[in-house]
Design a protein around this motif. Structure first.
Motif, PDB file in Angstrom:
ATOM      1  N   GLY A   1       0.435  -0.820  -0.075  1.00  0.00           N
ATOM      2  CA  GLY A   1       0.209   0.373  -0.044  1.00  0.00           C
ATOM      3  C   GLY A   1       0.940   1.227  -0.408  1.00  0.00           C
ATOM      4  N   ARG A   2      -0.040   2.195   0.239  1.00  0.00           N
ATOM      5  CA  ARG A   2       0.968   3.326   0.916  1.00  0.00           C
ATOM      6  C   ARG A   2       2.209   3.708   1.718  1.00  0.00           C
ATOM      7  N   ILE A   3       3.061   4.438   1.250  1.00  0.00           N
ATOM      8  CA  ILE A   3       4.375   4.457   2.251  1.00  0.00           C
ATOM      9  C   ILE A   3       4.026   5.010   3.464  1.00  0.00           C
ATOM     10  N   PRO A   4       3.732   4.867   4.181  1.00  0.00           N
ATOM     11  CA  PRO A   4       4.261   5.525   5.711  1.00  0.00           C
ATOM     12  C   PRO A   4       4.550   6.431   5.987  1.00  0.00           C
ATOM     13  N   PRO A   5       4.943   6.907   6.875  1.00  0.00           N
ATOM     14  CA  PRO A   5       6.117   8.054   7.896  1.00  0.00           C
ATOM     15  C   PRO A   5       7.101   7.289   9.106  1.00  0.00           C
ATOM     16  N   ASN A   6       5.798   6.288   9.215  1.00  0.00           N
ATOM     17  CA  ASN A   6       6.122   5.550  10.261  1.00  0.00           C
ATOM     18  C   ASN A   6       6.384   3.725  10.462  1.00  0.00           C
ATOM     19  N   PRO A   7       6.856   3.414   9.641  1.00  0.00           N
ATOM     20  CA  PRO A   7       6.334   2.001   9.223  1.00  0.00           C
ATOM     21  C   PRO A   7       7.256   0.729  10.494  1.00  0.00           C
ATOM     22  N   SER A   8       7.321   1.348  10.947  1.00  0.00           N
ATOM     23  CA  SER A   8       7.774   0.904  12.861  1.00  0.00           C
ATOM     24  C   SER A   8       6.995   0.429  13.319  1.00  0.00           C
ATOM     25  N   GLU A   9       6.123   1.557  13.520  1.00  0.00           N
ATOM     26  CA  GLU A   9       5.164   1.646  14.736  1.00  0.00           C
ATOM     27  C   GLU A   9       4.140   0.522  14.008  1.00  0.00           C
ATOM     28  N   LEU A  10       3.615   0.791  12.595  1.00  0.00           N
ATOM     29  CA  LEU A  10       2.704   0.616  12.163  1.00  0.00           C
ATOM     30  C   LEU A  10       2.713  -1.074  12.505  1.00  0.00           C
ATOM     31  N   LEU A  11       4.374  -1.755  11.771  1.00  0.00           N
ATOM     32  CA  LEU A  11       4.578  -3.455  11.909  1.00  0.00           C
ATOM     33  C   LEU A  11       4.028  -3.614  13.016  1.00  0.00           C
ATOM     34  N   GLY A  12       4.756  -3.290  14.786  1.00  0.00           N
ATOM     35  CA  GLY A  12       5.017  -3.684  15.829  1.00  0.00           C
ATOM     36  C   GLY A  12       3.327  -3.405  16.546  1.00  0.00           C
ATOM     37  N   SER A  13       3.050  -2.584  15.392  1.00  0.00           N
ATOM     38  CA  SER A  13       1.654  -3.204  16.672  1.00  0.00           C
ATOM     39  C   SER A  13       1.040  -3.967  16.582  1.00  0.00           C
ATOM     40  N   LEU A  14      -0.085  -3.808  17.415  1.00  0.00           N
ATOM     41  CA  LEU A  14      -1.510  -5.578  18.818  1.00  0.00           C
ATOM     42  C   LEU A  14      -2.333  -5.182  17.038  1.00  0.00           C
ATOM     43  N   ARG A  15      -2.472  -4.145  16.219  1.00  0.00           N
ATOM     44  CA  ARG A  15      -3.413  -4.438  15.446  1.00  0.00           C
ATOM     45  C   ARG A  15      -2.627  -5.423  14.078  1.00  0.00           C
ATOM     46  N   MET A  16      -1.566  -4.804  13.930  1.00  0.00           N
ATOM     47  CA  MET A  16      -0.789  -5.886  12.968  1.00  0.00           C
ATOM     48  C   MET A  16      -0.370  -7.377  13.134  1.00  0.00           C
ATOM     49  N   LYS A  17      -0.758  -7.658  14.958  1.00  0.00           N
ATOM     50  CA  LYS A  17      -0.474  -8.851  15.183  1.00  0.00           C
ATOM     51  C   LYS A  17      -1.687  -9.390  14.629  1.00  0.00           C
ATOM     52  N   GLN A  18      -2.418  -9.038  15.067  1.00  0.00           N
ATOM     53  CA  GLN A  18      -4.112  -9.708  15.276  1.00  0.00           C
ATOM     54  C   GLN A  18      -4.287 -10.052  14.001  1.00  0.00           C
ATOM     55  N   PHE A  19      -3.781  -9.004  12.494  1.00  0.00           N
ATOM     56  CA  PHE A  19      -4.482  -9.454  11.697  1.00  0.00           C
ATOM     57  C   PHE A  19      -3.877 -10.816  10.665  1.00  0.00           C
ATOM     58  N   ILE A  20      -2.510 -10.834  11.288  1.00  0.00           N
ATOM     59  CA  ILE A  20      -1.554 -11.899  11.017  1.00  0.00           C
ATOM     60  C   ILE A  20      -2.228 -13.657  11.921  1.00  0.00           C
ATOM     61  N   ASP A  21      -2.471 -13.091  13.626  1.00  0.00           N
ATOM     62  CA  ASP A  21      -2.866 -14.418  13.838  1.00  0.00           C
ATOM     63  C   ASP A  21      -4.038 -14.472  13.205  1.00  0.00           C
ATOM     64  N   ASP A  22      -5.328 -13.640  12.887  1.00  0.00           N
ATOM     65  CA  ASP A  22      -6.200 -14.161  11.836  1.00  0.00           C
ATOM     66  C   ASP A  22      -6.211 -14.772  10.680  1.00  0.00           C
TER      67      ASP A  22
END
Length: 493
Positions: A333-354
């Protein structure tokens, strides 16, 4: 190879250049037998022979001395100082026959011949003067040299010898090149063998991917034209399945030490091959700094993971079909200014687990050393697959990657040694022989889809079933022929 060839040619050229400055010299040789007196009996002859041997050794010693050179200058009426030509003479003795061989060097063929012949006579004169102490002894010399072979005009100069010089220079250059390469290899800290990988990371090598031109193109071989690397990727797929049979990983992060080591190539092709084997696979482009998956598969990557993490769209709405069976894609998708915060977020973990409930999730993550993204992702995944480039990745970089994964509590599933040479001396270190797979049925190109495998299987099974049916029919006919009919039974009764 080029260092060896270049140094060999350079050494030969330098020696040839040096040899062109050497003077042109000729060599001539004369020989004679050393005799003492005239023996009348066998006993005298034996004594004279021993004396002749001693005299021959004395003459050989005197040949290169200045007094002999002075006598030669006088006999030939040369206009040179004796010291200038004394070093041009040498001699050897054959003790079995008391023969003296004299070699002289001159700047012309005639000079070399005359010097060689003159030395034989001059050495006898000088030896007699030394023994008697008189400059012109009145008594005839007891010892004489009987000419055996006078010096002849040499046909060619013995120096400069361009062929010998070129050979010596080439050998010298080759030796220096080997010394340089061995020294460089001793101080080389790059990953070159599987042993280096295992010692640096403590993990096994799951696959060795050879260099292949198709892997360097924009599509990275996902169209099925892997060439020599096809069987290597299949082997990697097999090894990955057996990393942990009891707890098969469902969430795998593919990363590397630095950029340019081929992590996107490995993740794209391993996802495609696993999907081709029948497992639903979701390939996520988790490199939010330099996304490559959309370009590799030639799909629209404008909307993807970052919009889902931001809450703009549902995660399953941005999963797109790759056009290949069982393989789905989730672009960055669109390149964000804060990739580390997005990839390390709880939402990212939930997405991968689901998503892991429905797919084998493979994440193409950024390199480990420059940024922390891959470390954050691997912390809540089942393990990481580390890609190392042969001849490029440093041993210290491999050690740092393992240390980062250990710090975040991630599991290193194994290492992929990418870009291994297939030719030359270095290929030996990686097993070599990638071209030899052609003998096993020609793994020159992959099947482009799973249906190709299915069709081939159906054709084989259909052929086997037809052969089996023919065999059964044959057996039934034999049984029918051997079984008596009803009329035959009645006649028998």
């Amino acid at each position: 190879m080029w260092v060896l060839i270049g140094c060999t040619i350079l050494g030969a050229a330098l020696m040839l250049a040096k040899t062109t400055r050497d003077p042109v010299l000729y060599s001539a040789t004369s020989s004679g037998l050393v005799r003492v007196g005239n023996a009348a009996t066998a006993g005298e002859e034996q004594g004279n022979a021993q004396l002749a041997e001693d005299k021959a050794n004395l003459y050989a010693f005197l040949v290169s001395k200045t007094p002999v050179a002075a006598q030669v200058v006088e006999d030939l009426d040369l206009d040179v100082p004796p010291e200038a030509i004394a070093g041009r003479f040498s001699a050897s003795v054959d003790a079995d026959v008391n023969a003296l061989t004299v070699t002289a060097i001159g700047t012309t063929p005639e000079e070399a011949r005359d010097l060689a012949n003159a030395v034989v006579d001059a050495v006898v004169v000088v030896a007699q003067e030394i023994e008697t102490g008189e400059e012109n002894p009145k008594e005839p010399a007891l010892t004489r040299i009987i000419p055996l072979e006078e010096a002849q005009l040499p046909g060619a100069p013995f120096t400069p010898n361009y062929e010998s010089a070129a050979m010596k220079g080439a050998l010298g250059g080759l030796g220096l090149a080997y010394a340089f390469l061995i020294g460089r290899r001793l101080i080389d800290r790059r990953i070159r063998t599987t042993k280096h990988v295992e010692e640096a990371t403590g993990a096994s090598v799951l696959g060795i991917i050879p260099k292949e031109d198709s892997l360097g193109r924009s599509h990275r071989g996902v169209r099925g034209d892997l060439g020599k690397a096809a069987e290597s990727f299949r082997q990697l797929r097999t090894n990955l399945r057996f990393v942990d049979v009891d707890n098969e990983p469902r969430k795998i992060v593919v990363t590397s030490a630095l950029a340019g080591e081929g992590k996107s190539t490995v993740s794209s092709n391993i996802a495609r091959l696993v999907a081709q084997a029948g497992t639903p696979v979701l390939l996520i482009d988790a490199d939010l700094r330099r996304p490559m998956i959309a370009t590799t598969f030639e799909v629209d990557g404008a909307v993807g993971l970052t919009q889902a993490l931001a809450g703009d769209v549902e995660i399953r709405d941005v999963i797109i079909d790759s056009g290949m069976p069982n393989l789905s894609l989730l672009p960055a998708g669109r390149i964000p200014p804060n990739p580390s915060e997005l990839l390390g977020s709880l939402r990212m973990k939930q997405f991968i687990d689901d998503l892991a409930h429905d797919y084998l999730v493979i994440l193409d993550a950024p390199p480990l050393l420059p940024v922390t993204d891959a470390g954050l992702l691997s912390a809540f995944c089942d393990g990481a697959l580390l890609v190392q480039a042969a001849g490029k990745t440093q041993i210290e970089q491999s050690q740092s990657c393992r240390r980062i994964l250990d710090q975040v509590g991630s599991r290193l599933l194994g290492v992929v040694l990418n870009k291994a040479p297939v030719k030359g001396a270095s290929a030996i270190a990686y097993g070599g022989g990638y071209g030899g797979y052609g003998g096993y049925g020609g793994y020159r190109a992959e099947y482009t889809s799973r249906e190709a495998y299915s069709t081939a299987g159906k054709g084989r099974r259909r052929k086997e079933a037809k052969a089996k049916a023919a065999k059964v029919d044959k057996v039934e006919k034999v049984d029918t022929a051997e079984k008596p009919s009803a009329s035959e039974k009645a006649g028998t009764s």
